[in-house]
Design an enzyme around this catalytic site. Structure first.
Site, mmCIF file in Angstrom:
data_model
loop_
_atom_site.group_PDB
_atom_site.id
_atom_site.type_symbol
_atom_site.label_atom_id
_atom_site.label_comp_id
_atom_site.label_asym_id
_atom_site.label_seq_id
_atom_site.Cartn_x
_atom_site.Cartn_y
_atom_site.Cartn_z
ATOM 1 C CG HIS A 64 -30.772 52.268 88.719
ATOM 2 N ND1 HIS A 64 -30.088 51.123 88.378
ATOM 3 C CD2 HIS A 64 -30.591 52.421 90.049
ATOM 4 C CE1 HIS A 64 -29.524 50.616 89.466
ATOM 5 N NE2 HIS A 64 -29.816 51.385 90.486
ATOM 6 C CG ASP A 109 -29.004 50.078 85.297
ATOM 7 O OD1 ASP A 109 -29.002 51.327 85.240
ATOM 8 O OD2 ASP A 109 -29.186 49.440 86.351
ATOM 9 C CB SER A 205 -27.202 51.443 92.546
ATOM 10 O OG SER A 205 -28.243 50.589 92.237
#
Length: 262
Positions: A64, A109, A205
């Site tokens: 992402h 992910d 992230s």
């Protein structure tokens, strides 16, 4: 419905970097300058993520975090006062578990970035090896990144912050987020502090989860209430993706992660 915090961060031009804080990464401290030689600062389209250098030409991060004009900065500690050996690369190629780049809160992910040219090892740059064995529940794990140091607003620090958390049973995360119907099994890891106060947050992230010295996870998602009691975060499990990672690096660029029916 609770809005899930996706750890990638949209940088707002008016934001100013925090100089000092008693609440880094959420509950940590400034990283030792020599402990994160593998840590990458990934930027694109005004977004910020972390990443992990696994050899001179490849970086692992979260799917992402994908964006246009991606830049990968290595050898960074202070963003305002760069190290002399800082090296910046662009993404030559990006690989995902599935060609459509689809991923869920609990699966796929992960993104493997090939740099436009290799980086050289230096005082502040060196790769981190892939794990040789899976992690164990109860392990002490290290998280790090340039993400927000406040659980209530985005305050981006100038330097990365580090903190130790615990690897928890995946069932703890299932119980924490019942509204998302997480499957009974997953290729993600659940990690945090049940009492709260220590966590990854917005802007972290794609950064590494290092358990007992091994690179075991990639920061993926968690509660919007970073560091909240009994709301740990989830991390893509690196060990479960080793075959895919090694196949891509070896030149089998059509490799996909095996389908698992959860």
């Amino acid at each position: 419905m609770v809005l899930i915090r996706v750890l990638a961060n949209l940088l707002i031009l008016q934001l100013s970097y925090a100089q000092k804080s008693s609440e880094p990464i959420i509950g940590g401290d400034e990283c030792n300058r020599n402990e994160h030689r593998f840590l990458a600062l990934v930027s694109s389209d005004g977004n910020q993520c972390g990443g992990t250098l696994i050899n001179e030409e490849w970086v692992l991060t979260a799917a992402h975090c994908e964006g246009n004009k991606m830049k990968i900065h290595l050898g960074v500690h202070s963003k305002k006062v760069p190290n002399k050996d800082k090296q910046t690369r662009v993404a030559k190629e990006k690989f995902f578990c599935v060609s459509s780049k689809n991923y869920t809160f609990w699966d796929k992910d992960i993104m493997l970035i090939r740099l436009d040219r290799p980086v050289s090892n230096s005082e502040h740059i060196a790769p981190l090896s892939l794990p040789s064995s899976p992690p164990s529940v109860g392990s002490v794990c290290r998280i790090m990144g340039w993400g927000t140091i406040s659980p209530t607003k985005v305050i981006l620090p100038d330097v990365p912050h580090c903190v130790n958390i615990n690897l928890l049973n995946y069932s703890v995360c299932r119980a924490a987020y019942p509204e998302y119907g997480l499957p009974a099994t997953s290729r993600t890891l659940c990690a945090g502090i049940l009492e709260g106060g220590k966590d990854t947050c917005v802007g972290d992230s794609g950064g590494p989860l290092i358990c007992n010295g091994q690179f075991q996870g990639i920061a993926s998602w968690g509660s919007p209430n970073c560091g909240y009691v009994r709301e740990p975060a989830l991390y893509t499990k690196v060990f479960d993706h080793l075959d895919w990672i090694q196949s891509i690096i070896a030149g089998n660029t059509d490799a996909t992660c095996p389908f698992v029916n959860f």
